[in-house]
Design a protein around this motif. Structure first.
Motif, PDB file in Angstrom:
ATOM      1  N   ALA A   1       0.850  -1.184   0.000  1.00 30.44           N
ATOM      2  CA  ALA A   1       0.000   0.000   0.000  1.00 30.44           C
ATOM      3  C   ALA A   1       0.888   1.237   0.000  1.00 30.44           C
ATOM      4  CB  ALA A   1      -0.913   0.008   1.222  1.00 30.44           C
ATOM      5  N   TYR A   2       0.469   2.253  -0.711  1.00 30.31           N
ATOM      6  CA  TYR A   2       1.209   3.503  -0.697  1.00 30.31           C
ATOM      7  C   TYR A   2       0.248   4.632  -0.359  1.00 30.31           C
ATOM      8  CZ  TYR A   2      -0.625   4.410  -5.399  1.00 30.31           C
ATOM      9  OH  TYR A   2      -1.451   4.630  -6.475  1.00 30.31           O
ATOM     10  N   SER A   3       0.796   5.740   0.087  1.00 30.86           N
ATOM     11  CA  SER A   3      -0.085   6.819   0.522  1.00 30.86           C
ATOM     12  C   SER A   3       0.131   8.120  -0.236  1.00 30.86           C
ATOM     13  CB  SER A   3       0.079   7.072   2.021  1.00 30.86           C
ATOM     14  OG  SER A   3       1.427   7.364   2.335  1.00 30.86           O
ATOM     15  N   ASN A   4       1.227   8.223  -1.002  1.00 33.69           N
ATOM     16  CA  ASN A   4       1.500   9.463  -1.716  1.00 33.69           C
ATOM     17  C   ASN A   4       0.751   9.463  -3.048  1.00 33.69           C
ATOM     18  OD1 ASN A   4       2.495  11.747  -2.907  1.00 33.69           O
ATOM     19  ND2 ASN A   4       4.650  11.175  -2.765  1.00 33.69           N
ATOM     20  N   SER A   5      -0.293  10.252  -3.127  1.00 37.56           N
ATOM     21  CA  SER A   5      -1.090  10.287  -4.347  1.00 37.56           C
ATOM     22  C   SER A   5      -0.326  10.889  -5.527  1.00 37.56           C
ATOM     23  CB  SER A   5      -2.378  11.071  -4.107  1.00 37.56           C
ATOM     24  OG  SER A   5      -2.072  12.377  -3.653  1.00 37.56           O
ATOM     25  N   ALA A   6       0.791  11.556  -5.239  1.00 39.72           N
ATOM     26  CA  ALA A   6       1.598  12.151  -6.306  1.00 39.72           C
ATOM     27  C   ALA A   6       2.582  11.152  -6.912  1.00 39.72           C
ATOM     28  CB  ALA A   6       2.363  13.358  -5.775  1.00 39.72           C
ATOM     29  N   SER A   7       2.665   9.962  -6.342  1.00 36.03           N
ATOM     30  CA  SER A   7       3.588   8.955  -6.871  1.00 36.03           C
ATOM     31  C   SER A   7       3.213   8.605  -8.300  1.00 36.03           C
ATOM     32  CB  SER A   7       3.549   7.695  -6.009  1.00 36.03           C
ATOM     33  OG  SER A   7       3.970   7.985  -4.700  1.00 36.03           O
ATOM     34  N   ASP A   8       4.199   8.589  -9.172  1.00 34.52           N
ATOM     35  CA  ASP A   8       3.907   8.296 -10.569  1.00 34.52           C
ATOM     36  C   ASP A   8       4.723   7.125 -11.110  1.00 34.52           C
ATOM     37  OD1 ASP A   8       5.856  10.988 -12.149  1.00 34.52           O
ATOM     38  OD2 ASP A   8       6.386   9.433 -10.708  1.00 34.52           O
ATOM     39  N   TYR A   9       5.515   6.522 -10.255  1.00 33.10           N
ATOM     40  CA  TYR A   9       6.358   5.427 -10.721  1.00 33.10           C
ATOM     41  C   TYR A   9       6.631   4.518  -9.542  1.00 33.10           C
ATOM     42  CZ  TYR A   9      10.462   3.180 -12.864  1.00 33.10           C
ATOM     43  OH  TYR A   9      11.366   2.287 -13.370  1.00 33.10           O
ATOM     44  N   PHE A  10       6.497   3.223  -9.785  1.00 37.35           N
ATOM     45  CA  PHE A  10       6.627   2.239  -8.718  1.00 37.35           C
ATOM     46  C   PHE A  10       7.570   1.124  -9.175  1.00 37.35           C
ATOM     47  CE2 PHE A  10       3.118   3.994  -6.338  1.00 37.35           C
ATOM     48  CZ  PHE A  10       2.364   4.608  -7.319  1.00 37.35           C
ATOM     49  N   ILE A  11       8.335   0.635  -8.220  1.00 36.12           N
ATOM     50  CA  ILE A  11       9.323  -0.398  -8.533  1.00 36.12           C
ATOM     51  C   ILE A  11       9.242  -1.490  -7.476  1.00 36.12           C
ATOM     52  CG2 ILE A  11      11.759  -0.870  -9.027  1.00 36.12           C
ATOM     53  CD1 ILE A  11      12.149   2.196  -9.224  1.00 36.12           C
ATOM     54  N   TRP A  12       9.400  -2.714  -7.914  1.00 31.80           N
ATOM     55  CA  TRP A  12       9.583  -3.839  -6.999  1.00 31.80           C
ATOM     56  C   TRP A  12      11.046  -4.254  -7.031  1.00 31.80           C
ATOM     57  CZ3 TRP A  12       6.530  -5.743  -3.321  1.00 31.80           C
ATOM     58  CH2 TRP A  12       5.158  -5.490  -3.372  1.00 31.80           C
ATOM     59  N   TYR A  13      11.588  -4.435  -5.814  1.00 29.90           N
ATOM     60  CA  TYR A  13      12.962  -4.886  -5.675  1.00 29.90           C
ATOM     61  C   TYR A  13      13.004  -6.202  -4.904  1.00 29.90           C
ATOM     62  CZ  TYR A  13      14.827  -0.315  -7.077  1.00 29.90           C
ATOM     63  OH  TYR A  13      15.158   0.817  -7.776  1.00 29.90           O
ATOM     64  N   LYS A  14      14.008  -6.993  -5.221  1.00 28.83           N
ATOM     65  CA  LYS A  14      14.313  -8.228  -4.491  1.00 28.83           C
ATOM     66  C   LYS A  14      15.652  -8.009  -3.800  1.00 28.83           C
ATOM     67  CE  LYS A  14      15.554 -13.070  -5.456  1.00 28.83           C
ATOM     68  NZ  LYS A  14      15.785 -14.059  -6.546  1.00 28.83           N
ATOM     69  N   GLN A  15      15.713  -8.352  -2.526  1.00 32.40           N
ATOM     70  CA  GLN A  15      16.978  -8.207  -1.813  1.00 32.40           C
ATOM     71  C   GLN A  15      17.330  -9.508  -1.115  1.00 32.40           C
ATOM     72  OE1 GLN A  15      17.220  -5.169   1.263  1.00 32.40           O
ATOM     73  NE2 GLN A  15      19.405  -4.869   0.860  1.00 32.40           N
ATOM     74  N   GLU A  16      18.443 -10.075  -1.519  1.00 34.91           N
ATOM     75  CA  GLU A  16      18.960 -11.274  -0.880  1.00 34.91           C
ATOM     76  C   GLU A  16      19.935 -10.872   0.218  1.00 34.91           C
ATOM     77  OE1 GLU A  16      19.140 -14.639  -4.204  1.00 34.91           O
ATOM     78  OE2 GLU A  16      20.021 -12.768  -4.901  1.00 34.91           O
ATOM     79  N   SER A  17      20.133 -11.781   1.125  1.00 35.35           N
ATOM     80  CA  SER A  17      20.964 -11.497   2.286  1.00 35.35           C
ATOM     81  C   SER A  17      22.359 -11.033   1.871  1.00 35.35           C
ATOM     82  CB  SER A  17      21.074 -12.747   3.155  1.00 35.35           C
ATOM     83  OG  SER A  17      21.848 -12.485   4.303  1.00 35.35           O
ATOM     84  N   GLY A  18      22.781  -9.884   2.410  1.00 34.23           N
ATOM     85  CA  GLY A  18      24.111  -9.374   2.137  1.00 34.23           C
ATOM     86  C   GLY A  18      24.273  -8.665   0.814  1.00 34.23           C
ATOM     87  N   LYS A  19      23.152  -8.461   0.114  1.00 34.65           N
ATOM     88  CA  LYS A  19      23.225  -7.808  -1.194  1.00 34.65           C
ATOM     89  C   LYS A  19      22.344  -6.565  -1.228  1.00 34.65           C
ATOM     90  CE  LYS A  19      24.144 -12.060  -3.771  1.00 34.65           C
ATOM     91  NZ  LYS A  19      23.730 -12.906  -4.917  1.00 34.65           N
ATOM     92  N   GLY A  20      22.571  -5.734  -2.226  1.00 33.67           N
ATOM     93  CA  GLY A  20      21.730  -4.572  -2.413  1.00 33.67           C
ATOM     94  C   GLY A  20      20.439  -4.941  -3.124  1.00 33.67           C
ATOM     95  N   PRO A  21      19.457  -4.060  -3.108  1.00 35.91           N
ATOM     96  CA  PRO A  21      18.193  -4.320  -3.811  1.00 35.91           C
ATOM     97  C   PRO A  21      18.422  -4.534  -5.302  1.00 35.91           C
ATOM     98  CG  PRO A  21      17.975  -2.462  -2.303  1.00 35.91           C
ATOM     99  CD  PRO A  21      19.429  -2.784  -2.376  1.00 35.91           C
ATOM    100  N   GLN A  22      17.730  -5.518  -5.836  1.00 37.70           N
ATOM    101  CA  GLN A  22      17.841  -5.851  -7.251  1.00 37.70           C
ATOM    102  C   GLN A  22      16.504  -5.577  -7.930  1.00 37.70           C
ATOM    103  OE1 GLN A  22      18.623 -10.023  -7.866  1.00 37.70           O
ATOM    104  NE2 GLN A  22      18.453  -9.898 -10.079  1.00 37.70           N
ATOM    105  N   PHE A  23      16.538  -4.816  -8.997  1.00 40.66           N
ATOM    106  CA  PHE A  23      15.325  -4.461  -9.746  1.00 40.66           C
ATOM    107  C   PHE A  23      14.619  -5.715 -10.255  1.00 40.66           C
ATOM    108  CE2 PHE A  23      12.783  -1.835 -12.560  1.00 40.66           C
ATOM    109  CZ  PHE A  23      12.538  -2.666 -13.647  1.00 40.66           C
ATOM    110  N   ILE A  24      13.287  -5.761 -10.056  1.00 38.11           N
ATOM    111  CA  ILE A  24      12.494  -6.872 -10.598  1.00 38.11           C
ATOM    112  C   ILE A  24      11.616  -6.370 -11.742  1.00 38.11           C
ATOM    113  CG2 ILE A  24      10.747  -8.620 -10.132  1.00 38.11           C
ATOM    114  CD1 ILE A  24      11.533  -8.478  -7.191  1.00 38.11           C
ATOM    115  N   ILE A  25      10.775  -5.400 -11.437  1.00 35.35           N
ATOM    116  CA  ILE A  25       9.833  -4.897 -12.417  1.00 35.35           C
ATOM    117  C   ILE A  25       9.335  -3.539 -11.957  1.00 35.35           C
ATOM    118  CG2 ILE A  25       7.798  -5.982 -11.348  1.00 35.35           C
ATOM    119  CD1 ILE A  25       6.829  -6.591 -14.258  1.00 35.35           C
TER     120      ILE A  25
END
Lengths: 113, 113
Positions: free
Chosen positions: A24-48
């Motif tokens: 859920a998001y609350s900022n009605s001005a948001s115009d772009y959304f990203i899903w990230y996957k983060q494995e242990s010890g790593k940075g977020p990885q772009f999914i879609i």
């Protein structure tokens, strides 16, 4: 301030089943959304990603759905595999914010054999 | 093509000390953003650098400062370390004007004792 939140902190699914992670998001001005996957010890990885002028976008085994009316997005993973086990974050951004990302707290997905 | 590289990977500091973390952006990227990720939380935006200047800042005290060099690499400095500064510090790079291709490094794990 505005924030992005997730409904469930943990999710366990059987290998081969489909997974659905909600956000859920609350900022009605948001115009772009990203899903990230983060494995242990790593940075977020772009999914879609998805822009606010869309309500669905598909990738390889993943689909993101956006419902602007209720400010909700979801990530669907088809035929979940052990390698999908990780923490998943949604993030949002809006133009005029220097494109800083606002993240939710994450959902831990565990794939059971 | 190297992605975003961060150094060091791990660091232990004593309360009250100062620390400097380093980031090299992905080739072709000119904007660097820093995030703090506490254990079990989503990343929180610290600030963003473009053209060697701080363009946007999140809700962090001025103990957190940064710098961007002409080659686009960046440093994050934290003074007067507190125990609560223990976290994973993530650097992300992008091309200015777009969040597409926003790429994260693997982070620096800072432990303050």
């Amino acid at each position: 301030g505005e924030s992005v939140g997730l409904h469930l902190p943990t999710l366990s699914v059987q290998e081969g089943d489909n997974s659905i992670i909600n956000c859920a998001y609350s900022n009605s001005a948001s115009d772009y959304f990203i899903w990230y996957k983060q494995e242990s010890g790593k940075g977020p990885q772009f999914i879609i990603d998805i822009r606010s002028n869309m309500d669905k976008r598909q990738g390889q085994r993943v689909t993101v759905l956006l419902n602007k009316t209720v400010k909700h997005l979801s990530l669907q993973i088809a035929a979940t595999q052990p390698g999908d086990s990780a923490v998943y974050f949604c993030a949002e951004t809006s133009s005029g914010s220097a494109r800083q990302l606002t993240f939710g707290s994450g959902t831990q997905l565990t794939v059971l054999p | 093509d190297a992605g975003v590289t961060q150094s060091p990977t791990h660091l232990i500091k004593t309360r009250g000390q100062q620390v400097t973390l380093r980031c090299s952006p992905k080739s072709g990227h000119d904007t660097v953003s820093w995030y703090q990720q506490a254990l079990g939380q989503g990343p929180q935006f610290i600030f963003q650098y473009y053209e060697e200047e701080e363009r946007q800042r999140g809700n962090f005290p001025d103990r957190f400062s940064g710098h961007q060099f002409p080659n686009y690499s960046s440093e994050l400095n934290v003074n007067a370390l507190l125990l609560g500064d223990s976290a994973l510090y993530l650097c992300a790079s992008s091309r200015t004007g777009t969040v597409y291709g926003y790429t994260f490094g693997s982070g620096t794990r800072l432990t303050v004792v």
